[in-house]
Design a protein around this motif. Sequence first.
Motif, PDB file in Angstrom:
ATOM      1  N   GLY A 223       1.422   7.974   2.289  1.00 33.53           N
ATOM      2  CA  GLY A 223       0.233   7.839   1.467  1.00 33.53           C
ATOM      3  C   GLY A 223      -0.828   8.868   1.795  1.00 33.53           C
ATOM      4  N   PRO A 224      -1.961   8.789   1.112  1.00 35.17           N
ATOM      5  CA  PRO A 224      -3.043   9.748   1.352  1.00 35.17           C
ATOM      6  C   PRO A 224      -3.614   9.604   2.757  1.00 35.17           C
ATOM      7  N   ALA A 225      -4.242  10.689   3.224  1.00 36.34           N
ATOM      8  CA  ALA A 225      -4.774  10.735   4.593  1.00 36.34           C
ATOM      9  C   ALA A 225      -6.273  10.448   4.585  1.00 36.34           C
ATOM     10  N   LEU A 226      -6.677   9.449   5.359  1.00 34.38           N
ATOM     11  CA  LEU A 226      -8.075   9.065   5.515  1.00 34.38           C
ATOM     12  C   LEU A 226      -8.439   9.169   6.982  1.00 34.38           C
ATOM     13  N   ARG A 276      -2.425   7.015   5.380  1.00 34.08           N
ATOM     14  CA  ARG A 276      -2.337   7.522   6.756  1.00 34.08           C
ATOM     15  C   ARG A 276      -3.743   7.532   7.334  1.00 34.08           C
ATOM     16  N   LEU A 277      -3.962   6.631   8.262  1.00 30.47           N
ATOM     17  CA  LEU A 277      -5.294   6.407   8.813  1.00 30.47           C
ATOM     18  C   LEU A 277      -5.433   7.090  10.160  1.00 30.47           C
ATOM     19  N   ARG A 278      -6.564   7.754  10.344  1.00 34.41           N
ATOM     20  CA  ARG A 278      -6.928   8.304  11.648  1.00 34.41           C
ATOM     21  C   ARG A 278      -8.354   7.880  11.949  1.00 34.41           C
ATOM     22  N   VAL A 279      -8.595   7.442  13.173  1.00 33.57           N
ATOM     23  CA  VAL A 279      -9.934   7.046  13.609  1.00 33.57           C
ATOM     24  C   VAL A 279     -10.296   7.877  14.826  1.00 33.57           C
ATOM     25  N   LEU A 280     -11.411   8.588  14.737  1.00 38.16           N
ATOM     26  CA  LEU A 280     -11.906   9.413  15.842  1.00 38.16           C
ATOM     27  C   LEU A 280     -13.247   8.871  16.309  1.00 38.16           C
ATOM     28  N   ILE A 281     -13.346   8.601  17.610  1.00 38.91           N
ATOM     29  CA  ILE A 281     -14.593   8.070  18.169  1.00 38.91           C
ATOM     30  C   ILE A 281     -14.970   8.872  19.409  1.00 38.91           C
ATOM     31  N   ALA A 456     -13.676   0.436  -2.470  1.00 40.79           N
ATOM     32  CA  ALA A 456     -13.604   1.685  -3.237  1.00 40.79           C
ATOM     33  C   ALA A 456     -12.347   2.492  -2.955  1.00 40.79           C
ATOM     34  N   LEU A 457     -11.597   2.147  -1.899  1.00 41.86           N
ATOM     35  CA  LEU A 457     -10.452   2.975  -1.502  1.00 41.86           C
ATOM     36  C   LEU A 457      -9.419   3.191  -2.608  1.00 41.86           C
ATOM     37  N   PRO A 458      -9.091   2.176  -3.416  1.00 40.91           N
ATOM     38  CA  PRO A 458      -8.125   2.447  -4.489  1.00 40.91           C
ATOM     39  C   PRO A 458      -8.550   3.585  -5.402  1.00 40.91           C
ATOM     40  N   GLU A 459      -9.823   3.653  -5.725  1.00 41.38           N
ATOM     41  CA  GLU A 459     -10.310   4.741  -6.576  1.00 41.38           C
ATOM     42  C   GLU A 459     -10.485   6.036  -5.786  1.00 41.38           C
ATOM     43  N   LEU A 460     -10.944   5.925  -4.545  1.00 37.14           N
ATOM     44  CA  LEU A 460     -11.172   7.118  -3.741  1.00 37.14           C
ATOM     45  C   LEU A 460      -9.859   7.842  -3.411  1.00 37.14           C
ATOM     46  N   LEU A 461      -8.798   7.066  -3.152  1.00 33.47           N
ATOM     47  CA  LEU A 461      -7.554   7.651  -2.663  1.00 33.47           C
ATOM     48  C   LEU A 461      -6.362   7.400  -3.585  1.00 33.47           C
ATOM     49  N   GLY A 462      -6.611   6.785  -4.727  1.00 32.46           N
ATOM     50  CA  GLY A 462      -5.515   6.577  -5.661  1.00 32.46           C
ATOM     51  C   GLY A 462      -4.478   5.588  -5.153  1.00 32.46           C
TER      52      GLY A 462
END
Length: 463
Positions: A223-226, A276-281, A456-462
């Motif tokens: 899937g799309p990368a966030l 595809r989720l990435r979290v940077l802290i 909003a993710l469905p619209e933001l990332l299709g």
Amino acid sequence: MSDPLYSFAPPGVPARPIHVVPEGETDTALASLSGPQRRWAEAQGFTGKLGSHVILPDPEGAPVAVLAGYGTAESRARQRFALAPLATALPAGDYAFHGLDDPAALAEQSLGWLLAGYGFTRYKGTPATPARLQLAPGLDAARLIACAAGEALTRDLINTPANDMGPEELEAAARSLASRFAADITVIRDQDLLAQNFPLIHTVGHASDRRPRLIDLRWGDAGPALTLVGKGVCFDTGGLNLKPGVSMALMKKDMGGAATVLGLAQMIMALGLRLRLRVLIPAVENSVAGGAFRPGDILPSRKGLTVEINNTDAEGRLVLADALALADEESPDLILSMATLTGAARVAVGPDLAPFYATRPEDAAALRAGAVRAADPVWEMPFHAPYEKMIEPGIADLDNAPSGGFAGSITAALFLRRFVEAPRYLHFDIYGWQPSAAPARPKGGAGQGARAVLEALPELLGL
């Protein structure tokens, strides 16, 4: 950490009806009651006013139903989660809403019931046992629970004082989340930050005995990368430009951006969204010591841009800059940062709205619409290009704290945007705190913008 109280009753169990009665429609509601119940409600002066309720007894005096005031459309517009106080006001038992025919209103009030069950009891007290709500058919129970659980995680992390929530403990929270959802996590600490070219994160955090680090969590393989980037300043003294005591009192919440992206990540993973989720802290403590960075220093960044330090209390944008530069190197479909970044944002919109910036108007529109559906209010702020010169000091590429005090939130957002070349970037300048109790929102740590983003993710990332 305190556990969220999932106060939902399983379907099919007998449940006491909560008759939701708008103001002005009490005659119809009272006419449907038995004579003794009607007289009891009238004796209580029930008018349907928002926030009011009457417990109706059976002939033996046991509670069998509830009348809940739903006010007017105008009063409801001024109060989110208006029915949420019922979760803790009603006696133990199972209940079900009746008369809420609008699916959006039903979902909001059901979520509010769940959120109202939260209590932070790590240091004092025991968790309450709220009444249980039976979900109406057609509501997405998994989504409601995921939102409440993510919010509970965010609240717990922010509410925990800095002596128990430093960079190491924030890393432990991220590792626990990764373990629950089989996510991958790596952490770069202390001197390795310099070796791997994160000079700003290291510089901000190295004056503290609690060593700085960059937390990197990944989940999903399709899937799309966030990429989510959260400011993890676990306590902010202001550095050598020391904050006054009154301003330092709430600085345990300066990791509210990190707490919020972890809560959002939990929602995404719990719902199994195809992305595809990435979290940077970047997790640091901004302390005062002989090794602290100084006003007037000029610091390098991962991106190669130099930054003149005109106030060591503007440290959040520094650690975010290195993390954003790393995020940008992979060119994900969307980069989103969250940070308790500026007091200017609070002055502009107060504590209840989450200001955000968007590089694309389509993304801003999707967020605004998602915020309404999620009962998670946001407000768009501009990446105002004419202010770019305010963050250019001349002696270095960038100024971390432009003088004059004007447009503080906007100049901070413009600073961060310099480290992102990807075309789609969203930035939230949140408060992360509920200053006084409100329905479904106790005083203390608060997530802002996460549910709006999720919606909003469905619209933001299709998706």
